[in-house]
Write a protein that holds these residues in place. Structure first.
Motif, PDB file in Angstrom:
ATOM      1  N   SER A  26      -3.919  17.260  -4.750  1.00  0.00           N
ATOM      2  CA  SER A  26      -5.068  16.765  -5.519  1.00  0.00           C
ATOM      3  C   SER A  26      -4.607  16.147  -6.830  1.00  0.00           C
ATOM      4  CB  SER A  26      -6.032  17.912  -5.840  1.00  0.00           C
ATOM      5  OG  SER A  26      -6.574  18.421  -4.643  1.00  0.00           O
ATOM      6  N   ALA A  27      -5.370  15.182  -7.283  1.00  0.00           N
ATOM      7  CA  ALA A  27      -5.038  14.525  -8.556  1.00  0.00           C
ATOM      8  C   ALA A  27      -6.315  14.126  -9.278  1.00  0.00           C
ATOM      9  CB  ALA A  27      -4.184  13.289  -8.309  1.00  0.00           C
ATOM     10  N   ILE A  28      -6.202  13.999 -10.579  1.00  0.00           N
ATOM     11  CA  ILE A  28      -7.297  13.479 -11.406  1.00  0.00           C
ATOM     12  C   ILE A  28      -6.784  12.227 -12.114  1.00  0.00           C
ATOM     13  CG2 ILE A  28      -8.627  13.891 -13.539  1.00  0.00           C
ATOM     14  CD1 ILE A  28      -9.103  16.716 -12.606  1.00  0.00           C
ATOM     15  N   ALA A  29      -7.602  11.176 -12.107  1.00  0.00           N
ATOM     16  CA  ALA A  29      -7.271   9.990 -12.905  1.00  0.00           C
ATOM     17  C   ALA A  29      -8.503   9.582 -13.686  1.00  0.00           C
ATOM     18  CB  ALA A  29      -6.808   8.844 -12.014  1.00  0.00           C
ATOM     19  N   ASN A  30      -8.262   9.036 -14.865  1.00  0.00           N
ATOM     20  CA  ASN A  30      -9.368   8.588 -15.714  1.00  0.00           C
ATOM     21  C   ASN A  30      -9.616   7.100 -15.503  1.00  0.00           C
ATOM     22  OD1 ASN A  30      -8.805  11.148 -16.641  1.00  0.00           O
ATOM     23  ND2 ASN A  30      -9.051  10.619 -18.784  1.00  0.00           N
ATOM     24  N   ALA A  72      -6.325   7.936  -8.723  1.00  0.00           N
ATOM     25  CA  ALA A  72      -6.291   9.341  -8.270  1.00  0.00           C
ATOM     26  C   ALA A  72      -5.843   9.405  -6.807  1.00  0.00           C
ATOM     27  CB  ALA A  72      -7.670   9.987  -8.444  1.00  0.00           C
ATOM     28  N   LEU A  73      -6.334   8.458  -6.003  1.00  0.00           N
ATOM     29  CA  LEU A  73      -5.952   8.431  -4.582  1.00  0.00           C
ATOM     30  C   LEU A  73      -4.457   8.146  -4.420  1.00  0.00           C
ATOM     31  CD1 LEU A  73      -6.719   8.479  -1.577  1.00  0.00           C
ATOM     32  CD2 LEU A  73      -7.337   6.057  -1.768  1.00  0.00           C
ATOM     33  N   ALA A  74      -3.919   7.205  -5.197  1.00  0.00           N
ATOM     34  CA  ALA A  74      -2.486   6.877  -5.087  1.00  0.00           C
ATOM     35  C   ALA A  74      -1.636   8.106  -5.385  1.00  0.00           C
ATOM     36  CB  ALA A  74      -2.137   5.732  -6.046  1.00  0.00           C
ATOM     37  N   LEU A  75      -1.999   8.833  -6.443  1.00  0.00           N
ATOM     38  CA  LEU A  75      -1.196  10.007  -6.811  1.00  0.00           C
ATOM     39  C   LEU A  75      -1.379  11.133  -5.787  1.00  0.00           C
ATOM     40  CD1 LEU A  75       0.723  11.442  -8.700  1.00  0.00           C
ATOM     41  CD2 LEU A  75      -1.181  11.932 -10.228  1.00  0.00           C
ATOM     42  N   ALA A  76      -2.631  11.440  -5.411  1.00  0.00           N
ATOM     43  CA  ALA A  76      -2.877  12.545  -4.473  1.00  0.00           C
ATOM     44  C   ALA A  76      -2.283  12.231  -3.096  1.00  0.00           C
ATOM     45  CB  ALA A  76      -4.386  12.818  -4.362  1.00  0.00           C
ATOM     46  N   ALA A  77      -2.471  10.994  -2.622  1.00  0.00           N
ATOM     47  CA  ALA A  77      -1.981  10.643  -1.288  1.00  0.00           C
ATOM     48  C   ALA A  77      -0.462  10.639  -1.233  1.00  0.00           C
ATOM     49  CB  ALA A  77      -2.533   9.277  -0.861  1.00  0.00           C
ATOM     50  N   ALA A  86      -6.879  -0.471 -11.125  1.00  0.00           N
ATOM     51  CA  ALA A  86      -6.398   0.896 -10.944  1.00  0.00           C
ATOM     52  C   ALA A  86      -4.940   1.050 -11.373  1.00  0.00           C
ATOM     53  CB  ALA A  86      -6.554   1.326  -9.486  1.00  0.00           C
ATOM     54  N   CYS A  87      -4.180  -0.049 -11.334  1.00  0.00           N
ATOM     55  CA  CYS A  87      -2.762   0.065 -11.716  1.00  0.00           C
ATOM     56  C   CYS A  87      -2.630   0.452 -13.183  1.00  0.00           C
ATOM     57  CB  CYS A  87      -1.991  -1.208 -11.373  1.00  0.00           C
ATOM     58  SG  CYS A  87      -2.190  -2.545 -12.552  1.00  0.00           S
ATOM     59  N   ARG A  88      -3.698   0.214 -13.981  1.00  0.00           N
ATOM     60  CA  ARG A  88      -3.652   0.563 -15.404  1.00  0.00           C
ATOM     61  C   ARG A  88      -4.046   2.016 -15.662  1.00  0.00           C
ATOM     62  NH1 ARG A  88      -7.076  -4.586 -16.378  1.00  0.00           N
ATOM     63  NH2 ARG A  88      -8.633  -2.912 -16.277  1.00  0.00           N
ATOM     64  N   SER A  89      -4.710   2.675 -14.674  1.00  0.00           N
ATOM     65  CA  SER A  89      -5.166   4.055 -14.890  1.00  0.00           C
ATOM     66  C   SER A  89      -4.093   5.094 -14.589  1.00  0.00           C
ATOM     67  CB  SER A  89      -6.407   4.362 -14.032  1.00  0.00           C
ATOM     68  OG  SER A  89      -7.587   4.054 -14.741  1.00  0.00           O
ATOM     69  N   VAL A  90      -2.948   4.647 -14.076  1.00  0.00           N
ATOM     70  CA  VAL A  90      -1.847   5.589 -13.832  1.00  0.00           C
ATOM     71  C   VAL A  90      -1.333   6.112 -15.175  1.00  0.00           C
ATOM     72  CG1 VAL A  90       0.540   5.709 -12.983  1.00  0.00           C
ATOM     73  CG2 VAL A  90      -1.247   4.613 -11.584  1.00  0.00           C
ATOM     74  N   GLU A  91      -1.373   5.252 -16.185  1.00  0.00           N
ATOM     75  CA  GLU A  91      -0.901   5.614 -17.524  1.00  0.00           C
ATOM     76  C   GLU A  91      -2.079   5.929 -18.454  1.00  0.00           C
ATOM     77  OE1 GLU A  91       1.822   6.258 -18.862  1.00  0.00           O
ATOM     78  OE2 GLU A  91       3.453   5.149 -17.930  1.00  0.00           O
ATOM     79  N   GLY A  92      -1.806   6.729 -19.465  1.00  0.00           N
ATOM     80  CA  GLY A  92      -2.832   7.032 -20.461  1.00  0.00           C
ATOM     81  C   GLY A  92      -2.722   6.100 -21.660  1.00  0.00           C
ATOM     82  N   GLY A  93      -3.656   6.238 -22.585  1.00  0.00           N
ATOM     83  CA  GLY A  93      -3.605   5.482 -23.844  1.00  0.00           C
ATOM     84  C   GLY A  93      -3.887   4.014 -23.654  1.00  0.00           C
ATOM     85  N   PHE A  94      -3.013   3.171 -24.185  1.00  0.00           N
ATOM     86  CA  PHE A  94      -3.193   1.709 -24.173  1.00  0.00           C
ATOM     87  C   PHE A  94      -2.173   1.124 -23.198  1.00  0.00           C
ATOM     88  CE2 PHE A  94      -4.655   3.575 -28.040  1.00  0.00           C
ATOM     89  CZ  PHE A  94      -5.904   2.995 -28.199  1.00  0.00           C
TER      90      PHE A  94
END
Ligand code: PMV
Length: 335
Positions: A5-9, A115-120, A144-152
Motif C-alpha cells: 500500500s502507498a499514499i501519494a498527495n 500512489a498506484l505506481a508506488l504500491a504496484a 502524476a510524475c510530479r506527485s512522487v516527490e514532495g515540496g516543489f
C-alpha cells in the motif's frame, strides 16, 4: 503474493503542463512546475496474484468495469506499461481511496497514479528509484510524475524520444517555504465533462496559438517560477502562476470545439481575488482542468481569504493547504 500500500498527495501546477508530444509515452510539449499538496491524498492497495483473471479496480469502494474510461484509458494503459516494462505476468486487485473530490480539477489522477505506481511496484517486488517511479507514474497520468516527490517539483520536458529524461525532480522540499498556502474554493465537486487528457489533445490538434504557448510562454514562465521559488519571492510566484494559468486556459478556450472549464462561481472568485489584491490583500489564483479556484497566498492571509470565501453562494467547500510530502509506502492495507 504479498500486498503493498502507498499514499501519494495531489499536486497543483504553478506552471501548467498542457499538451503531449508523444501520447503513448506521455511526453509533454512543455515542462511544468508544481507544489505537492499537504493533506489531499490517495491511499492505494495492490495485490498481484494468479487467482485474478483480470485487473480488478475499485475507487472509493465502487467497482469500475472494463469499458469505463478510468479503467481502459487510465488503469489499462498503466498496467500494460508496468507489465511490459518489468515482465509481470499476474493480474492485480487494486483498491484506491481519495480523501477529496475525484476528477473535479483537484488532480485526483496525479495522486491516484503516483500512489498506484508506488504500491504496484512494491507489490510486484520491485524497489524502484524516484526517477523510475516518476516515469512509471507518468504513464498513468502526466501530472502524476510530479506527485512522487514532495515540496516543489519540476517536470522537465526532456529531449529523448524514449522519455527517459522526462520525469519529476524536486526543486525544494516542503520545509523550504512553510508559509506558502493554497486556499481552494470548490465551486463544484461534480466530475468534469472534458478530462484534461482529451482537452489537451484537442488543443494540440487545433488551437491556432498552441506552439506559442508550449515553446515561448511556458519556457519563460518556468524560468521565472524557478527564480520565484528559489528566492521565496511571493509576488513573482503569484503573478507568474496566475498569468500562466490564464494563458493555458486561453489555448483551451480557443480550441474547436471550445473547452471552458470555468463555471459562474469560478469567474466570481477570479474577480474577487483581483479586487482583494487591488485593495492590499495579496493573493493570486490558479485553475486546472475543472472549475475549482486555487488561491495562492501567505499564511498570514489564509484565514481572511477563507473567511471571505464563506460568504459566496457558489463556493461549496473551502480547503486550506500548503506544500506536502511525496509518495510513501504505508503498512495499512485497504483489503
Ligand atoms: O496529467 P493530467 O492528464 O491530469 O493533466 C493535468 C493538466 C493540468 O492539471 C491542467 C495542468 C498540470 O500541469 O497539472
Amino acid at each position: 503474493m504479498p500486498k503493498a500500500s502507498a499514499i501519494a498527495n495531489s499536486n497543483i501546477a504553478l506552471v501548467k503542463y498542457w499538451g503531449k508530444r508523444d501520447r503513448d509515452l506521455m511526453l509533454p510539449h512543455n515542462g511544468s512546475i508544481s507544489m505537492t499538496l499537504d493533506g489531499l491524498q490517495t491511499h492505494t492497495t495492490v495485490e498481484f496474484d494468479g487467482k485474478y483473471k483480470e485487473d480488478l479496480l475499485a475507487i472509493n469502494g465502487k467497482r469500475l468495469e472494463k469499458g469505463a474510461e478510468e479503467y481502459d484509458e487510465y488503469l489499462g494503459r498503466f498496467m500494460g506499461k508496468l507489465r511490459g516494462q518489468y515482465g509481470i505476468r499476474h493480474f492485480a486487485r487494486i483498491s484506491s481511496e481519495n480523501n477529496y473530490p475525484t476528477a473535479a480539477g483537484l488532480a485526483s489522477s496525479a495522486s491516484g497514479m503516483a500512489a498506484l505506481a508506488l504500491a504496484a511496484s512494491r507489490a510486484a517486488g520491485l524497489d524502484l528509484s524516484k526517477k523510475e517511479l516518476s516515469i512509471l507514474a507518468r504513464y498513468g497520468s502526466g501530472s502524476a510524475c510530479r506527485s512522487v516527490e514532495g515540496g516543489f517539483v519540476e517536470w522537465k520536458r526532456g529531449e529523448k524520444a524514449d522519455g527517459s529524461d522526462s520525469f519529476g525532480e524536486q526543486l525544494f522540499p516542503k520545509e523550504h517555504w512553510p508559509e506558502l498556502r493554497m486556499v481552494i474554493a470548490v465551486t463544484s465537486a461534480k466530475a468534469k465533462k472534458v478530462k484534461s487528457r482529451a482537452g489537451m489533445a484537442k488543443t494540440v490538434e487545433n488551437c491556432p496559438f498552441y506552439r506559442t504557448w508550449a515553446y515561448e510562454v511556458a519556457p519563460k514562465d518556468i524560468e521565472d517560477m524557478r527564480k520565484a521559488i528559489a528566492e521565496k519571492d511571493f509576488t513573482l510566484l503569484g503573478k507568474t502562476a496566475e498569468l500562466n494559468c490564464l494563458k493555458m486556459h486561453a489555448t483551451a478556450l480557443a480550441t474547436d470545439p471550445p473547452i471552458i472549464y470555468w463555471n459562474a462561481g469560478t469567474v466570481e472568485v477570479m474577480h474577487a481575488v483581483m479586487d482583494w489584491r487591488d485593495s492590499g490583500l495579496e493573493c493570486y489564483f490558479t485553475i486546472d482542468g475543472g472549475p475549482q479556484v486555487k488561491i495562492l497566498c501567505l499564511e498570514k492571509e489564509a484565514a481572511e481569504i477563507a473567511k471571505r470565501l464563506k460568504s459566496f453562494d457558489t463556493v461549496e467547500d473551502i480547503i486550506v493547504t500548503g506544500a506536502g510530502d511525496g509518495a510513501r509506502v504505508v503498512g495499512n492495507h485497504l483489503f
